[in-house]
Scaffold this active site. Structure first.
Site, PDB file in Angstrom:
ATOM      1  N   ASP A  89      11.680  81.620 -22.707  1.00 54.57           N
ATOM      2  CA  ASP A  89      11.887  81.363 -21.130  1.00 54.57           C
ATOM      3  C   ASP A  89      14.241  81.904 -21.482  1.00 54.57           C
ATOM      4  O   ASP A  89      13.778  81.790 -20.179  1.00 54.57           O
ATOM      5  CB  ASP A  89      11.068  80.424 -20.234  1.00 54.57           C
ATOM      6  CG  ASP A  89       9.542  80.885 -20.815  1.00 54.57           C
ATOM      7  OD1 ASP A  89       9.694  82.204 -20.805  1.00 54.57           O
ATOM      8  OD2 ASP A  89       9.338  79.699 -19.426  1.00 54.57           O
ATOM      9  N   ARG A  91      10.296  83.573  -7.735  1.00 51.00           N
ATOM     10  CA  ARG A  91       9.377  83.301  -8.385  1.00 51.00           C
ATOM     11  C   ARG A  91       9.168  81.670  -9.495  1.00 51.00           C
ATOM     12  O   ARG A  91       8.936  80.693  -9.393  1.00 51.00           O
ATOM     13  CB  ARG A  91       8.490  84.160  -9.534  1.00 51.00           C
ATOM     14  CG  ARG A  91       7.736  85.113  -9.376  1.00 51.00           C
ATOM     15  CD  ARG A  91       7.488  86.074 -10.502  1.00 51.00           C
ATOM     16  NE  ARG A  91       6.160  85.590 -10.699  1.00 51.00           N
ATOM     17  CZ  ARG A  91       5.501  86.217 -10.869  1.00 51.00           C
ATOM     18  NH1 ARG A  91       5.162  87.062 -11.071  1.00 51.00           N
ATOM     19  NH2 ARG A  91       3.737  85.020 -11.409  1.00 51.00           N
ATOM     20  N   CYS A 140       4.648  87.227 -15.658  1.00 52.08           N
ATOM     21  CA  CYS A 140       4.821  88.247 -16.022  1.00 52.08           C
ATOM     22  C   CYS A 140       4.921  89.007 -17.174  1.00 52.08           C
ATOM     23  O   CYS A 140       3.765  88.363 -17.537  1.00 52.08           O
ATOM     24  CB  CYS A 140       6.609  87.594 -16.133  1.00 52.08           C
ATOM     25  SG  CYS A 140       7.650  87.759 -15.120  1.00 52.08           S
ATOM     26  N   ARG A 183      -0.836  88.231 -23.291  1.00 50.51           N
ATOM     27  CA  ARG A 183      -1.055  87.111 -22.884  1.00 50.51           C
ATOM     28  C   ARG A 183      -2.748  87.069 -22.946  1.00 50.51           C
ATOM     29  O   ARG A 183      -3.859  86.669 -21.778  1.00 50.51           O
ATOM     30  CB  ARG A 183      -0.801  86.821 -21.071  1.00 50.51           C
ATOM     31  CG  ARG A 183       0.700  87.526 -21.318  1.00 50.51           C
ATOM     32  CD  ARG A 183       1.522  86.907 -20.141  1.00 50.51           C
ATOM     33  NE  ARG A 183       1.796  85.942 -20.022  1.00 50.51           N
ATOM     34  CZ  ARG A 183       2.817  84.702 -19.003  1.00 50.51           C
ATOM     35  NH1 ARG A 183       2.522  85.722 -18.144  1.00 50.51           N
ATOM     36  NH2 ARG A 183       3.193  83.904 -19.296  1.00 50.51           N
ATOM     37  N   LYS A 202       9.553  73.950 -12.988  1.00 49.04           N
ATOM     38  CA  LYS A 202       8.406  75.168 -12.561  1.00 49.04           C
ATOM     39  C   LYS A 202       6.900  74.786 -13.105  1.00 49.04           C
ATOM     40  O   LYS A 202       6.052  75.133 -12.355  1.00 49.04           O
ATOM     41  CB  LYS A 202       8.827  76.407 -12.509  1.00 49.04           C
ATOM     42  CG  LYS A 202       8.055  77.727 -12.088  1.00 49.04           C
ATOM     43  CD  LYS A 202       8.016  79.267 -12.258  1.00 49.04           C
ATOM     44  CE  LYS A 202       8.189  79.530 -13.749  1.00 49.04           C
ATOM     45  NZ  LYS A 202       7.056  80.162 -14.000  1.00 49.04           N
ATOM     46  N   ASN A 203       7.202  75.523 -14.271  1.00 46.59           N
ATOM     47  CA  ASN A 203       5.739  75.136 -15.624  1.00 46.59           C
ATOM     48  C   ASN A 203       5.452  73.786 -15.130  1.00 46.59           C
ATOM     49  O   ASN A 203       3.803  73.713 -15.899  1.00 46.59           O
ATOM     50  CB  ASN A 203       6.191  75.696 -16.699  1.00 46.59           C
ATOM     51  CG  ASN A 203       6.640  77.348 -16.890  1.00 46.59           C
ATOM     52  OD1 ASN A 203       6.509  77.491 -15.338  1.00 46.59           O
ATOM     53  ND2 ASN A 203       7.196  78.021 -17.599  1.00 46.59           N
TER      54      ASN A 203
HETATM   55  C1  EPZ Z   1       4.156  79.328 -20.557  1.00 46.60           C
HETATM   56  O1  EPZ Z   1       2.963  80.754 -20.711  1.00 46.60           O
HETATM   57  C2  EPZ Z   1       4.846  79.265 -19.094  1.00 46.60           C
HETATM   58  N1  EPZ Z   1       3.895  79.745 -18.062  1.00 46.60           N
HETATM   59  C3  EPZ Z   1       6.118  80.661 -18.845  1.00 46.60           C
HETATM   60  O2  EPZ Z   1       6.927  80.268 -18.386  1.00 46.60           O
HETATM   61  C4  EPZ Z   1       6.376  80.885 -21.064  1.00 46.60           C
HETATM   62  O3  EPZ Z   1       7.385  81.872 -22.072  1.00 46.60           O
HETATM   63  C5  EPZ Z   1       5.458  80.382 -22.299  1.00 46.60           C
HETATM   64  O4  EPZ Z   1       4.596  79.129 -21.736  1.00 46.60           O
HETATM   65  C6  EPZ Z   1       6.149  80.068 -23.458  1.00 46.60           C
HETATM   66  O5  EPZ Z   1       6.789  79.133 -23.688  1.00 46.60           O
HETATM   67  C7  EPZ Z   1       3.973  78.202 -17.114  1.00 46.60           C
HETATM   68  O6  EPZ Z   1       3.698  77.384 -18.064  1.00 46.60           O
HETATM   69  C8  EPZ Z   1       2.834  79.220 -16.048  1.00 46.60           C
HETATM   70  P1  EPZ Z   1       1.646  80.461 -24.002  1.00 46.60           P
HETATM   71  P2  EPZ Z   1       1.974  80.840 -21.240  1.00 46.60           P
HETATM   72  O7  EPZ Z   1       0.221  79.878 -24.048  1.00 46.60           O
HETATM   73  O8  EPZ Z   1       0.828  78.885 -20.935  1.00 46.60           O
HETATM   74  C9  EPZ Z   1      -0.578  83.285 -27.029  1.00 46.60           C
HETATM   75  C10 EPZ Z   1       8.595  81.609 -17.005  1.00 46.60           C
HETATM   76  O9  EPZ Z   1       9.002  83.018 -17.531  1.00 46.60           O
HETATM   77  N2  EPZ Z   1      -1.951  83.008 -26.655  1.00 46.60           N
HETATM   78  O10 EPZ Z   1       2.703  79.253 -24.356  1.00 46.60           O
HETATM   79  O11 EPZ Z   1       0.544  81.819 -20.825  1.00 46.60           O
HETATM   80  C11 EPZ Z   1       0.267  84.411 -26.082  1.00 46.60           C
HETATM   81  O12 EPZ Z   1       0.425  85.533 -25.967  1.00 46.60           O
HETATM   82  C12 EPZ Z   1       6.457  81.855 -17.775  1.00 46.60           C
HETATM   83  O13 EPZ Z   1       8.430  80.484 -16.723  1.00 46.60           O
HETATM   84  C13 EPZ Z   1      -2.930  83.043 -27.561  1.00 46.60           C
HETATM   85  O14 EPZ Z   1      -3.062  84.047 -28.232  1.00 46.60           O
HETATM   86  O15 EPZ Z   1       2.295  80.855 -22.787  1.00 46.60           O
HETATM   87  C14 EPZ Z   1       1.773  84.167 -27.244  1.00 46.60           C
HETATM   88  O16 EPZ Z   1       1.816  84.835 -27.548  1.00 46.60           O
HETATM   89  C15 EPZ Z   1       6.428  83.507 -18.404  1.00 46.60           C
HETATM   90  N3  EPZ Z   1      -3.984  83.163 -26.664  1.00 46.60           N
HETATM   91  C16 EPZ Z   1       1.660  82.577 -27.291  1.00 46.60           C
HETATM   92  O17 EPZ Z   1       0.401  82.234 -27.226  1.00 46.60           O
HETATM   93  C17 EPZ Z   1      -4.172  82.129 -25.338  1.00 46.60           C
HETATM   94  O18 EPZ Z   1      -5.146  81.596 -24.966  1.00 46.60           O
HETATM   95  C18 EPZ Z   1       2.535  81.529 -26.136  1.00 46.60           C
HETATM   96  O19 EPZ Z   1       1.988  81.565 -25.011  1.00 46.60           O
HETATM   97  C19 EPZ Z   1      -3.214  81.976 -24.924  1.00 46.60           C
HETATM   98  C20 EPZ Z   1      -1.769  82.216 -25.318  1.00 46.60           C
END
Ligand code: EPZ
Length: 433
Positions: free
Chosen positions: A306, A398, A117, A122, A22-23
């Protein structure tokens, strides 16, 4: 509104085939709009988040031709708007990849702040920082709309302050049509980062280093059509592996890349499961009470956030005390209250959960707070005594295609039933009793 009704207590036995990631699909579909030629994408998972993104893509004027359930052809030649409507974006997080893709292609994009979610605050500051480094002006407008605009995009050296999957993909998308070379340091290394990079390269992009923490994107003049097959979903596979372990079953999880599952397999072996790896499948066998362990979620190749709720559900029934540390999202333990209603003994303090394994869980009426937590509560229902009724299954849809059908084929007693359909509920109870 639908619910899952689950009668627990049966080991899962047999084979399950895992769908496309999915991702990865979300990044790849957004990238597909960057060409003015047809792009054929295969092994697409038929899950809600993907379908919502396809609606958003057709909403801005691209041709979206669903060839079959798992194949779509997209042509970005007819795009008329760089504004992605809030109706679409509010439902899923992955739509923010259209910001990077449209900014890269048209040097302008407007997308409402993403939903997804509720597992933490985020922020998107790293996406913004990346776009700005490429020369875009990024503004948060009234109503939570993000707009990004540039006269021209020019490669730059970008050091991410946090390892972010979303920011890494978005910057790759925006920079592949920029002038000169972009270097992304402290990049995320998840399998779907590599898949999106491979996909963009198949369209003519020049991206090197995906899968390491330094990615180099040399801008090219334009991207062309392509045919591409998405990698298998690491998290769907991991969920079925843990379901096999929790139910003391024997499941061959097919169509996977075993390397992507290393962190999950290692934990299963550590607590006493047998895990056998083949070329494109893994077999998980559990025939005794499993032991305890400690888990800390980390960016890939660490243990995936995840999979955190699912392993908590598994360890709730294991022997001894386990500690889970969630280091990626600050609000990812909401489901623990639901597990406690089923008899689990788990205490959450900050980003840690201390699990004292219990001998059994009891079925209860519970609610899924988000996608992966929903899957974890299904796992708990599969091992609990009696009936579990799980609300909010739309969260699970989802990210999991035909979840209850795949579990049923492995011998589980689970059915999706309309909340008001008392007759169906009684019929199911009669069937499984
Ligand atoms: C992706 O989310 C996935 N979503 C999530 O999957 C997954 O949990 C996550 O990566 C971590 O592997 C999609 O791919 C659509 P991140 P994403 O940016 O990209 C911080 C599922 O269940 N951060 O890697 O939103 C953030 O707060 C979903 O399939 C910042 O601080 O995650 C977090 O602590 C849920 N600033 C960390 O980085 C930013 O600009 C990692 O988030 C971006 C992120």
């Amino acid at each position: 509104m639908d619910q899952y009704v689950i009668k627990g207590g049966k080991p899962l036995v047999g084979e399950v085939v895992i769908g496309g990631a999915k991702n990865a699909a979300l990044g790849i579909l957004a990238g597909a709009v960057m060409a003015d030629e047809p792009v054929l994408i295969e092994n697409l998972p038929d899950v809600c988040d993907v379908n919502v993104l396809l609606d958003a893509i057709s909403g801005i004027g691209a041709i979206v031709d669903r060839i079959d359930r798992h194949t779509v052809k997209i042509n970005g030649r007819t795009i008329k708007s760089v504004y992605v409507d809030y109706e679409y974006i509010k439902k899923i997080r992955g739509s923010y990849y259209l910001l990077g893709a449209l900014l890269g292609k048209y040097k302008e994009a407007k997308v409402a702040l993403p939903g997804g979610c509720n597992i933490g605050s985020r922020p998107i500051d790293q996406h913004k920082k990346g776009f700005e480094a490429l020369g875009a002006k990024v503004k948060i407008e009234q109503g939570g709309i993000i707009s990004a605009k540039a006269d021209c995009l020019k490669g730059n050296h970008i050091y991410l302050d946090v390892v972010s999957v979303g920011a890494t993909i978005n910057i790759m998308l925006a920079s592949c049509l920029a002038e000169e070379t972009t270097i992304i340091e402290n990049a995320a290394k998840e399998p779907h980062i590599v898949d999106v990079a491979n996909f963009l390269n198949s369209m003519g992009a020049n991206i090197k280093g995906a899968g390491t923490d330094v990615i180099r994107v040399k801008g090219v003049g334009k991207l062309h059509g392509s045919t591409y097959s998405i990698i298998p979903d690491q998290i769907e596979a991991g969920t079925f592996m843990l379901a096999a372990a929790a139910t003391k079953g024997d499941v061959l999880v097919k169509n996977v890349i075993p390397k992507h599952l290393d962190a999950i397999s290692a934990k299963l072996v550590e607590i006493g499961c047998e895990v056998e790896e083949f070329d494109d499948s893994v077999r998980v066998v559990a025939n005794k009470r499993l032991g305890h362990t400690n888990v800390k979620t980390l960016p890939y190749p660490g243990f995936p956030t995840d999979m955190q709720p699912q392993i908590t559900a598994l360890l709730a029934l294991s022997d001894g005390t386990s500690v889970i540390t969630e280091s990626i999202f600050e609000n990812r333990f909401k489901y623990v209250a639901e597990l406690a209603r089923m008899g689990a003994d788990i205490k959450v303090e900050g980003n840690m959960a201390v699990i004292n394994g219990v001998d059994n869980l009891m079925g209860a009426a519970i609610s899924a707070p988000d996608l992966r937590a929903g899957a974890a509560l299904v796992l708990a229902g599969l091992v609990a005594e009696g009936y579990t009724i799980l609300d909010q299954v739309t969260y699970i849809e989802r990210g999991y295609e035909l979840f209850e059908e795949k579990l049923t084929a492995l011998g589980a007693s689970i059915k999706k039933i309309d909340i008001n359909d008392e007759r169906e509920l009684q019929k199911f109870k009669l069937q499984v009793s």
